[in-house]
Design a protein around this motif. Structure first.
Motif, PDB file in Angstrom:
ATOM      1  N   GLU A  89       8.152  -7.649  10.686  1.00 20.08           N
ATOM      2  CA  GLU A  89       7.401  -8.791  10.177  1.00 20.08           C
ATOM      3  C   GLU A  89       6.895  -8.480   8.782  1.00 20.08           C
ATOM      4  N   VAL A  90       6.785  -9.517   7.965  1.00 14.96           N
ATOM      5  CA  VAL A  90       6.157  -9.426   6.648  1.00 14.96           C
ATOM      6  C   VAL A  90       5.045 -10.458   6.600  1.00 14.96           C
ATOM      7  N   PHE A  91       3.886 -10.079   6.100  1.00 17.10           N
ATOM      8  CA  PHE A  91       2.758 -11.006   6.027  1.00 17.10           C
ATOM      9  C   PHE A  91       1.884 -10.646   4.837  1.00 17.10           C
ATOM     10  N   GLU A  92       0.937 -11.537   4.523  1.00 19.80           N
ATOM     11  CA  GLU A  92       0.034 -11.319   3.402  1.00 19.80           C
ATOM     12  C   GLU A  92      -1.420 -11.435   3.857  1.00 19.80           C
ATOM     13  N   VAL A  93      -2.272 -10.619   3.259  1.00 12.13           N
ATOM     14  CA  VAL A  93      -3.710 -10.613   3.541  1.00 12.13           C
ATOM     15  C   VAL A  93      -4.438 -10.757   2.205  1.00 12.13           C
ATOM     16  N   PRO A  94      -5.453 -11.607   2.118  1.00 15.00           N
ATOM     17  CA  PRO A  94      -6.185 -11.737   0.856  1.00 15.00           C
ATOM     18  C   PRO A  94      -6.743 -10.401   0.380  1.00 15.00           C
ATOM     19  N   LEU A  95      -6.553 -10.111  -0.901  1.00 14.55           N
ATOM     20  CA  LEU A  95      -7.081  -8.866  -1.457  1.00 14.55           C
ATOM     21  C   LEU A  95      -8.601  -8.831  -1.337  1.00 14.55           C
ATOM     22  N   ALA A  96      -9.257  -9.984  -1.480  1.00 17.00           N
ATOM     23  CA  ALA A  96     -10.716 -10.020  -1.384  1.00 17.00           C
ATOM     24  C   ALA A  96     -11.194  -9.554  -0.016  1.00 17.00           C
ATOM     25  N   PHE A  97     -10.477  -9.891   1.047  1.00 13.83           N
ATOM     26  CA  PHE A  97     -10.836  -9.431   2.385  1.00 13.83           C
ATOM     27  C   PHE A  97     -10.749  -7.916   2.463  1.00 13.83           C
ATOM     28  N   LEU A  98      -9.680  -7.354   1.943  1.00 13.85           N
ATOM     29  CA  LEU A  98      -9.460  -5.911   2.047  1.00 13.85           C
ATOM     30  C   LEU A  98     -10.365  -5.115   1.116  1.00 13.85           C
ATOM     31  N   MET A  99     -10.862  -5.739   0.061  1.00 11.35           N
ATOM     32  CA  MET A  99     -11.756  -5.062  -0.873  1.00 11.35           C
ATOM     33  C   MET A  99     -13.228  -5.304  -0.547  1.00 11.35           C
ATOM     34  N   ASP A 100     -13.514  -5.922   0.584  1.00  6.65           N
ATOM     35  CA  ASP A 100     -14.886  -6.073   1.067  1.00  6.65           C
ATOM     36  C   ASP A 100     -15.130  -4.979   2.099  1.00  6.65           C
ATOM     37  N   PRO A 101     -15.924  -3.955   1.777  1.00  7.85           N
ATOM     38  CA  PRO A 101     -16.080  -2.824   2.690  1.00  7.85           C
ATOM     39  C   PRO A 101     -16.717  -3.189   4.025  1.00  7.85           C
ATOM     40  N   ALA A 102     -17.332  -4.367   4.132  1.00 10.46           N
ATOM     41  CA  ALA A 102     -17.843  -4.803   5.430  1.00 10.46           C
ATOM     42  C   ALA A 102     -16.709  -4.959   6.432  1.00 10.46           C
ATOM     43  N   ASN A 103     -15.469  -5.115   5.939  1.00 13.25           N
ATOM     44  CA  ASN A 103     -14.300  -5.239   6.808  1.00 13.25           C
ATOM     45  C   ASN A 103     -13.621  -3.899   7.066  1.00 13.25           C
ATOM     46  N   HIS A 104     -14.206  -2.814   6.577  1.00  9.09           N
ATOM     47  CA  HIS A 104     -13.652  -1.472   6.779  1.00  9.09           C
ATOM     48  C   HIS A 104     -14.356  -0.826   7.973  1.00  9.09           C
ATOM     49  N   GLU A 105     -13.630  -0.619   9.029  1.00  7.14           N
ATOM     50  CA  GLU A 105     -14.195   0.005  10.229  1.00  7.14           C
ATOM     51  C   GLU A 105     -13.806   1.481  10.293  1.00  7.14           C
ATOM     52  N   GLU A 106     -14.692   2.290  10.806  1.00  7.65           N
ATOM     53  CA  GLU A 106     -14.379   3.704  11.033  1.00  7.65           C
ATOM     54  C   GLU A 106     -14.383   3.964  12.531  1.00  7.65           C
ATOM     55  N   ARG A 107     -13.277   4.503  13.016  1.00  9.94           N
ATOM     56  CA  ARG A 107     -13.140   4.832  14.432  1.00  9.94           C
ATOM     57  C   ARG A 107     -12.791   6.305  14.567  1.00  9.94           C
ATOM     58  N   VAL A 108     -13.044   6.857  15.744  1.00 11.81           N
ATOM     59  CA  VAL A 108     -12.863   8.297  15.961  1.00 11.81           C
ATOM     60  C   VAL A 108     -12.137   8.515  17.279  1.00 11.81           C
ATOM     61  N   PHE A 109     -11.104   9.342  17.227  1.00  9.79           N
ATOM     62  CA  PHE A 109     -10.434   9.812  18.442  1.00  9.79           C
ATOM     63  C   PHE A 109     -10.841  11.266  18.648  1.00  9.79           C
ATOM     64  N   ARG A 110     -11.565  11.525  19.728  1.00  8.42           N
ATOM     65  CA  ARG A 110     -12.030  12.881  20.025  1.00  8.42           C
ATOM     66  C   ARG A 110     -11.161  13.496  21.111  1.00  8.42           C
ATOM     67  N   TYR A 111     -10.854  14.760  20.915  1.00  8.86           N
ATOM     68  CA  TYR A 111     -10.026  15.485  21.867  1.00  8.86           C
ATOM     69  C   TYR A 111     -10.521  16.918  21.931  1.00  8.86           C
ATOM     70  N   GLU A 112     -10.031  17.639  22.884  1.00  4.97           N
ATOM     71  CA  GLU A 112     -10.482  19.023  23.048  1.00  4.97           C
ATOM     72  C   GLU A 112     -10.116  19.835  21.805  1.00  4.97           C
ATOM     73  N   GLY A 113     -11.130  20.317  21.134  1.00  6.19           N
ATOM     74  CA  GLY A 113     -10.903  21.135  19.952  1.00  6.19           C
ATOM     75  C   GLY A 113     -10.984  20.400  18.631  1.00  6.19           C
ATOM     76  N   GLY A 114     -11.247  19.115  18.661  1.00  4.23           N
ATOM     77  CA  GLY A 114     -11.334  18.430  17.373  1.00  4.23           C
ATOM     78  C   GLY A 114     -11.462  16.922  17.506  1.00  4.23           C
ATOM     79  N   GLU A 115     -11.297  16.252  16.391  1.00  3.50           N
ATOM     80  CA  GLU A 115     -11.372  14.800  16.361  1.00  3.50           C
ATOM     81  C   GLU A 115     -10.538  14.290  15.197  1.00  3.50           C
ATOM     82  N   ARG A 116     -10.157  13.031  15.273  1.00  4.71           N
ATOM     83  CA  ARG A 116      -9.468  12.366  14.173  1.00  4.71           C
ATOM     84  C   ARG A 116     -10.241  11.106  13.827  1.00  4.71           C
ATOM     85  N   ARG A 117     -10.716  11.040  12.588  1.00  5.94           N
ATOM     86  CA  ARG A 117     -11.419   9.867  12.088  1.00  5.94           C
ATOM     87  C   ARG A 117     -10.457   9.067  11.216  1.00  5.94           C
TER      88      ARG A 117
END
Length: 239
Positions: A166-194
């Protein structure tokens, strides 16, 4: 097939960038972007938060992507692809057009333009190159140069259906608004990935022909290296 050992969409959101300012509107225009790249001001890239690539054999594979900023009458949009599910690298993920550097590519820009033409049929003549962001080292061993370019309509696309679902477009203004930037974390034995995520509603996305998205409901789930490079573009424009 290289896939994450977790489902990123199921992980809770631990933080957002809501406390940070969005990029000023005048910088999200063709002239504003040209001026920003011409200034070459000092700025600090986002600290690497993904699990680092562990060197096992040789050097990272050199690659480049095109960050295509489409000049629409309602504002700039970012053209993105959904990779096919059967691919070996980053299967099923939202990505910029791009890939590995070939020996005959003169530089990262040549790689990015060639790959964009091969993957989605974007003619290099429709792309105005503005510059590049710092290289990004992925956890899968790619050293990726994000090449930023304005895409000037009219242009026609033809997907390589083996690589692109698929090809699609997203407004640059949406992506440049940090309120739309989420941080998630995957934790596992011995470490994590953010990692960053930037889910965008399918009902609001636009196809390159200006029509609505091909699927109703749900989100285009932008995450991982693609989201991290967009975060760096935010840091660059907001500095």
């Amino acid at each position: 097939m290289i896939r994450p050992a977790f489902e990123p969409e199921t992980l809770p959101v631990e933080a957002t960038g809501a406390h940070l300012p969005p990029v000023a509107g005048e910088r999200l225009t063709p002239d504003g972007l040209r001026a920003r790249f011409e200034q070459r001001l000092a700025w600090t890239p986002e600290p690497m938060i993904e699990a680092p690539w562990r060197k096992t054999e040789g050097d990272p594979r050199v690659a480049a992507v095109l960050v295509p900023l489409v000049v629409r009458h309602h504002g700039l949009t970012v053209l993105l692809t959904q990779r096919a599910d059967h691919l070996n690298d980053h299967a099923g993920q939202v990505s910029f057009p791009g890939g590995r550097q070939e020996p005959f590519d003169a530089d990262a820009t040549a790689t990015a333009l060639r790959e964009a033409h091969e993957e989605v049929g974007l003619a290099p003549s429709r792309v105005e190159i503005l510059g590049a962001l710092p290289d990004y080292l992925t956890g899968t061993g790619f050293c990726v140069t994000p090449v930023i370019g304005l895409v000037h309509p009219p242009f026609a696309l033809k997907m390589d259906e083996f690589e692109v679902a698929e090809v699609f477009e997203v407004p640059l203004a949406f992506l440049m608004d940090p309120a739309n930037h989420e941080e998630r974390v995957f934790r596992y034995e011995g470490g994590e990935r953010r990692f960053f995520t930037m889910p965008y509603p399918r009902s609001e996305s636009a196809e390159p022909n200006g029509q609505g998205g091909s699927e109703a409901g749900g989100h285009h789930f932008i995450w991982g290296a693609t989201a991290a490079m967009l975060r760096n573009l935010y840091r660059f424009l907001a500095a």
